[in-house]
Design an enzyme around this catalytic site. Structure first.
Site, PDB file in Angstrom:
ATOM      1  N   TYR A   1      -2.080  -1.456  10.418  1.00 32.02           N
ATOM      2  CA  TYR A   1      -2.122  -1.623   8.954  1.00 32.02           C
ATOM      3  C   TYR A   1      -0.814  -1.125   8.325  1.00 32.02           C
ATOM      4  O   TYR A   1      -0.234  -1.780   7.461  1.00 32.02           O
ATOM      5  CB  TYR A   1      -3.321  -0.844   8.411  1.00 32.02           C
ATOM      6  CG  TYR A   1      -3.588  -1.029   6.923  1.00 32.02           C
ATOM      7  CD1 TYR A   1      -4.100  -2.221   6.429  1.00 32.02           C
ATOM      8  CD2 TYR A   1      -3.348   0.005   6.021  1.00 32.02           C
ATOM      9  CE1 TYR A   1      -4.361  -2.383   5.073  1.00 32.02           C
ATOM     10  CE2 TYR A   1      -3.617  -0.147   4.663  1.00 32.02           C
ATOM     11  CZ  TYR A   1      -4.122  -1.336   4.193  1.00 32.02           C
ATOM     12  OH  TYR A   1      -4.378  -1.497   2.858  1.00 32.02           O
TER      13      TYR A   1
ATOM     14  N   SER B   1       0.866  -1.182   0.000  1.00 27.89           N
ATOM     15  CA  SER B   1       0.000   0.000   0.000  1.00 27.89           C
ATOM     16  C   SER B   1       0.901   1.231   0.000  1.00 27.89           C
ATOM     17  O   SER B   1       2.102   1.117   0.254  1.00 27.89           O
ATOM     18  CB  SER B   1      -0.840  -0.016   1.283  1.00 27.89           C
ATOM     19  OG  SER B   1      -1.434   1.248   1.525  1.00 27.89           O
TER      20      SER B   1
HETATM   21  N1  LIG Z   1      -8.716   0.028  -1.418  1.00 27.03           N
HETATM   22  C1  LIG Z   1      -7.597   0.716  -1.334  1.00 27.03           C
HETATM   23  O1  LIG Z   1      -7.608   1.949  -1.452  1.00 27.03           O
HETATM   24  C2  LIG Z   1      -6.281   0.017  -1.074  1.00 27.03           C
HETATM   25  C3  LIG Z   1      -5.137   0.801  -0.993  1.00 27.03           C
HETATM   26  C4  LIG Z   1      -3.916   0.187  -0.748  1.00 27.03           C
HETATM   27  C5  LIG Z   1      -3.846  -1.195  -0.604  1.00 27.03           C
HETATM   28  N2  LIG Z   1      -4.974  -1.935  -0.683  1.00 27.03           N
HETATM   29  C6  LIG Z   1      -4.832  -3.387  -0.510  1.00 27.03           C
HETATM   30  O2  LIG Z   1      -5.353  -4.022  -1.656  1.00 27.03           O
HETATM   31  C7  LIG Z   1      -5.795  -5.343  -1.310  1.00 27.03           C
HETATM   32  C8  LIG Z   1      -7.199  -5.559  -1.842  1.00 27.03           C
HETATM   33  O3  LIG Z   1      -8.077  -4.686  -1.155  1.00 27.03           O
HETATM   34  P1  LIG Z   1      -9.396  -4.078  -1.799  1.00 27.03           P
HETATM   35  O4  LIG Z   1      -9.194  -2.629  -1.885  1.00 27.03           O
HETATM   36  O5  LIG Z   1      -9.772  -4.828  -3.013  1.00 27.03           O
HETATM   37  O6  LIG Z   1     -10.424  -4.322  -0.598  1.00 27.03           O
HETATM   38  P2  LIG Z   1     -11.497  -5.469  -0.322  1.00 27.03           P
HETATM   39  O7  LIG Z   1     -12.565  -5.417  -1.341  1.00 27.03           O
HETATM   40  O8  LIG Z   1     -11.859  -5.340   1.118  1.00 27.03           O
HETATM   41  O9  LIG Z   1     -10.675  -6.798  -0.571  1.00 27.03           O
HETATM   42  C9  LIG Z   1     -10.008  -7.509   0.420  1.00 27.03           C
HETATM   43  C10 LIG Z   1     -10.258  -8.988   0.161  1.00 27.03           C
HETATM   44  O10 LIG Z   1      -9.461  -9.757   1.057  1.00 27.03           O
HETATM   45  C11 LIG Z   1     -10.260 -10.827   1.536  1.00 27.03           C
HETATM   46  N3  LIG Z   1      -9.767 -11.202   2.857  1.00 27.03           N
HETATM   47  C12 LIG Z   1      -9.616 -10.402   3.931  1.00 27.03           C
HETATM   48  N4  LIG Z   1      -9.146 -11.115   4.974  1.00 27.03           N
HETATM   49  C13 LIG Z   1      -8.994 -12.396   4.518  1.00 27.03           C
HETATM   50  C14 LIG Z   1      -8.567 -13.609   5.122  1.00 27.03           C
HETATM   51  N5  LIG Z   1      -8.154 -13.664   6.399  1.00 27.03           N
HETATM   52  N6  LIG Z   1      -8.545 -14.728   4.364  1.00 27.03           N
HETATM   53  C15 LIG Z   1      -8.946 -14.695   3.073  1.00 27.03           C
HETATM   54  N7  LIG Z   1      -9.361 -13.582   2.447  1.00 27.03           N
HETATM   55  C16 LIG Z   1      -9.394 -12.451   3.180  1.00 27.03           C
HETATM   56  C17 LIG Z   1     -11.685 -10.294   1.583  1.00 27.03           C
HETATM   57  O11 LIG Z   1     -12.636 -11.326   1.397  1.00 27.03           O
HETATM   58  P3  LIG Z   1     -13.361 -12.067   2.637  1.00 27.03           P
HETATM   59  O12 LIG Z   1     -13.855 -10.992   3.539  1.00 27.03           O
HETATM   60  O13 LIG Z   1     -14.413 -12.858   1.969  1.00 27.03           O
HETATM   61  O14 LIG Z   1     -12.347 -12.940   3.281  1.00 27.03           O
HETATM   62  C18 LIG Z   1     -11.707  -9.365   0.380  1.00 27.03           C
HETATM   63  O15 LIG Z   1     -12.180 -10.025  -0.781  1.00 27.03           O
HETATM   64  C19 LIG Z   1      -5.677  -5.428   0.220  1.00 27.03           C
HETATM   65  O16 LIG Z   1      -4.480  -6.097   0.562  1.00 27.03           O
HETATM   66  C20 LIG Z   1      -5.608  -3.979   0.638  1.00 27.03           C
HETATM   67  O17 LIG Z   1      -4.953  -3.819   1.876  1.00 27.03           O
HETATM   68  C21 LIG Z   1      -6.196  -1.370  -0.924  1.00 27.03           C
END
Ligand SMILES: NC(=O)c1ccc[n+]([C@@H]2O[C@H](COP(=O)([O-])OP(=O)(O)OC[C@H]3O[C@@H](n4cnc5c(N)ncnc54)[C@H](OP(=O)(O)O)[C@@H]3O)[C@@H](O)[C@H]2O)c1
Length: 257
Positions: free
Chosen positions: A154, A141
């Site tokens: 985080y 991130s």
């Molecule tokens: N959105 C942003 O602005 C942003 C910015 C920087 C980095 N990121 C990173 O990008 C990645 C994807 O995030 P996103 O933005 O697409 O958010 P998101 O829609 O919340 O996706 C996160 C996914 O991870 C899964 N997950 C969480 N804990 C888990 C576990 N213990 N085991 C298996 N699956 C798990 C969730 O599914 P379940 O709940 O079904 O398990 C969900 O599908 C993450 O690593 C996040 O930290 C996001």
């Protein structure tokens, strides 16, 4: 020519957001893809959206050893091996000053974001090795390279992911396994919407405008833009790249203001 023809990819966190967009793009680029997450409902939604025989899912918690072994085994049983691992599952945890932050919250964030990423590589690595090499992409991130107030668990976890990619690049190189980290900025999706709710309940849109104004490109990114970065690192287009930290953040970490 499709960029992932005959490749097999695992995408953790493929039930929503960036992971779902990545699964869709990878399948369109010829890959066979296994998506992983805890919620079967979310995984089924991605299955429905993509609607392609080259996509399947496994319900698993990435922080657990047995679950990790199981989803790796499923990918091998279904598709014959693994070429690409996208460790994308992540959780943001609470926004709390260290004085209010609980140890339990810290452990939960680290269990998914750090332990989960490390376990995914540990158990997929022998399968990538059997294929003569491959690509591992870990999701960090902008808070993997900078600090954010009241978000220490985080931020710690995402800095750890950068270190993990750098260390594992050394372990992977002799086996032609490349390991890189991607650092998304503020992305217009559910995770950021939840951040808005946590930080500014009732004033979510105002916070979004304030944050967008701090991005040199003056906008949030999209899931699809991050998926394209993953595709670059998954494909041979990045054949000389390992141990790298790839920002996709509209320039937000580039300046002082
Ligand atoms: N959105 C942003 O602005 C942003 C910015 C920087 C980095 N990121 C990173 O990008 C990645 C994807 O995030 P996103 O933005 O697409 O958010 P998101 O829609 O919340 O996706 C996160 C996914 O991870 C899964 N997950 C969480 N804990 C888990 C576990 N213990 N085991 C298996 N699956 C798990 C969730 O599914 P379940 O709940 O079904 O398990 C969900 O599908 C993450 O690593 C996040 O930290 C996001």
């Amino acid at each position: 020519m499709k960029k992932l023809e005959n490749k097999v990819a695992i995408v953790t966190g493929g039930g929503s957001g960036i992971g779902a967009a990545t699964a869709k793009l990878f399948v369109a680029q010829g890959a066979k893809v296994l998506i992983v997450g805890r919620s079967e409902e979310k995984l089924r939604k991605t299955m429905q959206d993509v609607n392609h025989e080259n996509l399947s899912y496994t319900v698993a918690d990435v922080s657990k050893v047995e679950d990790t072994q199981r989803y790796v085994r499923h990918a091998v049983e279904r598709y014959g091996g693994i070429d690409v691992l996208v460790s994308n599952a992540g959780t943001e945890g609470p926004y709390k000053h260290i004085l209010e932050h609980t140890v339990e919250d810290f452990d939960n964030v680290v269990a998914t974001n750090v332990r989960g990423a490390w376990l995914s590589v540990k158990y997929a690595f022998p399968e990538l090795q059997k294929r003569g090499g491959g690509s591992v992409i870990l999701t960090s991130s902008i808070v993997g390279v900078a600090g954010f107030p009241a978000h220490s668990a985080y931020t710690t976890s995402k800095h750890a992911v950068v270190g993990m990619a750098r260390a594992l690049a050394h372990d992977g190189a002799p086996f032609h396994i490349r390991v890189n980290a991607v650092c998304p900025g503020v992305i217009d999706n559910d995770m950021m919407a939840s951040t808005h709710r946590l930080l500014a309940p009732g004033a979510e849109e105002q916070l979004k405008s304030t944050l967008a104004a701090r991005v040199p490109m003056k906008r949030y990114g999209t899931n699809e833009e991050i998926a394209k970065m993953y595709l670059f690192l998954a494909s041979d287009d990045s054949s000389y790249s390992t141990g790298g930290v790839y920002l996709s953040d509209g320039g937000i970490t580039a300046g002082l203001l």
